[in-house]
Design an enzyme around this catalytic site. Sequence first.
Site, mmCIF file in Angstrom:
data_model
loop_
_atom_site.group_PDB
_atom_site.id
_atom_site.type_symbol
_atom_site.label_atom_id
_atom_site.label_comp_id
_atom_site.label_asym_id
_atom_site.label_seq_id
_atom_site.Cartn_x
_atom_site.Cartn_y
_atom_site.Cartn_z
ATOM 1 N N ASN A 182 0.341 2.971 4.438
ATOM 2 C CA ASN A 182 -0.685 2.208 3.736
ATOM 3 C C ASN A 182 -2.003 2.957 3.905
ATOM 4 O O ASN A 182 -2.050 4.073 4.443
ATOM 5 C CB ASN A 182 -0.751 0.763 4.236
ATOM 6 C CG ASN A 182 -1.157 0.642 5.697
ATOM 7 O OD1 ASN A 182 -1.701 1.574 6.300
ATOM 8 N ND2 ASN A 182 -0.899 -0.513 6.279
ATOM 9 N N GLY A 219 -1.677 -2.266 -1.311
ATOM 10 C CA GLY A 219 -1.703 -3.723 -1.354
ATOM 11 C C GLY A 219 -1.450 -4.243 -2.750
ATOM 12 O O GLY A 219 -0.555 -3.772 -3.466
ATOM 13 N N LYS A 221 -2.950 -3.712 -5.366
ATOM 14 C CA LYS A 221 -3.214 -2.732 -6.427
ATOM 15 C C LYS A 221 -2.006 -1.868 -6.741
ATOM 16 O O LYS A 221 -2.039 -1.088 -7.700
ATOM 17 C CB LYS A 221 -4.396 -1.847 -6.028
ATOM 18 C CG LYS A 221 -5.708 -2.606 -5.888
ATOM 19 C CD LYS A 221 -6.827 -1.674 -5.448
ATOM 20 C CE LYS A 221 -8.132 -2.431 -5.247
ATOM 21 N NZ LYS A 221 -9.229 -1.542 -4.769
ATOM 22 N N GLY A 222 -0.960 -1.963 -5.928
ATOM 23 C CA GLY A 222 0.245 -1.178 -6.185
ATOM 24 C C GLY A 222 0.402 -0.030 -5.210
ATOM 25 O O GLY A 222 0.214 -0.192 -4.008
ATOM 26 N N ASP A 243 1.464 -15.527 2.366
ATOM 27 C CA ASP A 243 1.671 -14.869 3.660
ATOM 28 C C ASP A 243 2.074 -13.424 3.413
ATOM 29 O O ASP A 243 3.138 -13.160 2.853
ATOM 30 C CB ASP A 243 2.759 -15.611 4.454
ATOM 31 C CG ASP A 243 3.017 -15.002 5.825
ATOM 32 O OD1 ASP A 243 2.304 -14.056 6.205
ATOM 33 O OD2 ASP A 243 3.947 -15.466 6.515
ATOM 34 N N ALA A 246 5.199 -9.586 5.888
ATOM 35 C CA ALA A 246 6.231 -8.552 5.770
ATOM 36 C C ALA A 246 6.245 -7.886 4.394
ATOM 37 O O ALA A 246 7.254 -7.320 3.990
ATOM 38 C CB ALA A 246 7.599 -9.154 6.063
ATOM 39 N N ALA A 247 5.110 -7.915 3.710
ATOM 40 C CA ALA A 247 5.068 -7.332 2.368
ATOM 41 C C ALA A 247 5.395 -5.843 2.389
ATOM 42 O O ALA A 247 6.147 -5.345 1.549
ATOM 43 C CB ALA A 247 3.698 -7.565 1.739
ATOM 44 N N GLY A 248 4.836 -5.124 3.362
ATOM 45 C CA GLY A 248 5.123 -3.696 3.455
ATOM 46 C C GLY A 248 6.580 -3.424 3.768
ATOM 47 O O GLY A 248 7.168 -2.460 3.255
ATOM 48 N N ASP A 249 7.184 -4.263 4.594
ATOM 49 C CA ASP A 249 8.606 -4.094 4.908
ATOM 50 C C ASP A 249 9.465 -4.341 3.682
ATOM 51 O O ASP A 249 10.434 -3.616 3.425
ATOM 52 C CB ASP A 249 9.014 -5.039 6.030
ATOM 53 C CG ASP A 249 8.278 -4.735 7.323
ATOM 54 O OD1 ASP A 249 7.901 -3.567 7.527
ATOM 55 O OD2 ASP A 249 8.077 -5.659 8.125
ATOM 56 N N SER A 279 7.580 -11.535 -2.162
ATOM 57 C CA SER A 279 7.628 -11.843 -0.730
ATOM 58 C C SER A 279 6.339 -12.490 -0.239
ATOM 59 O O SER A 279 6.379 -13.333 0.667
ATOM 60 C CB SER A 279 7.943 -10.583 0.087
ATOM 61 O OG SER A 279 6.812 -9.744 0.201
#
Length: 296
Positions: A182, A219, A221-222, A243, A246-249, A279
Amino acid sequence: MNILLIGSSNTDMVVKTQKLPAPGETVIGGTFLMNPGGKGANQAVAAARLGAHVRLVAKVGNDLFGEQAVEGFQKEGIDTTAIVKDDGPSGVALITVDDKGENCIVVAPGANSNLQPDEVEAAIDACLPGDIVLLQLEIPLATVEHAIRKSAQRGLRVILNPAPAQRLPLDLLSHLHLITPNETEAELLTGIPVTEDNVGRVARALQDMGVTNVVITLGAKGAYILSSEFEGTVGGVAVQAVDSTAAGDCFNGALAVGMAEGLSLPEAVGFACKAAAISVTRLGAQSSMPHRHEVS
């Protein structure tokens, strides 16, 4: 398609509150949830729900949390034969989530800290050339390094999600097929702050360090992609976040699935952005991961 996940498994203890506390401040929270988590386990569940055959290499404690984690993986259809039990406690994460979906997390690694390099070898040896290996940084760096080098030697496509952020040996990056930092992680690795205007410069700096392909997640923005075939941003999907834990996961698990299915990197990133957007509309880590029919 085969994906080997090497990483952490935690039990997440989550408190939902109106705002995150400042240092020294106590705030009264609301809903309490206890969910399975850990970056490796989260990504494994994401990939399995999206249709991949997933084998997870992790270490859990000889306790109730460890037993529940393995049972949960088996219910998701994940191959748990490479999970190792430790005599000590399982990993635990304490998570606070505010009403905007932002979070702060403190992790007690427990058994994750004891996953040794020799405990990942058999699972890597069982992979076929071209299979995908996905790793993160919630297990010992020596184990991550060993797994990356061995996987690359066997012709596997190695994806590193360099989270939580930490510095890495420069020579390690040349063994990666793809890195997915990120903005914070990309700045730590390159020393260059990520802005809208210079994200391409940061991606090129990572590629100059030896990585074949770069995806910097942005994030909502893609994500920004740099590869031999494509350079540019794939936009995110606008949703009302509940929430973001765990978005990155979710993104990384879905990205691995797309790549395993033969999608181009931009197509795989677009698929991952859709999955991650779903998610963040749900509470929890593994419980927030979408199933394949939800990601059109």
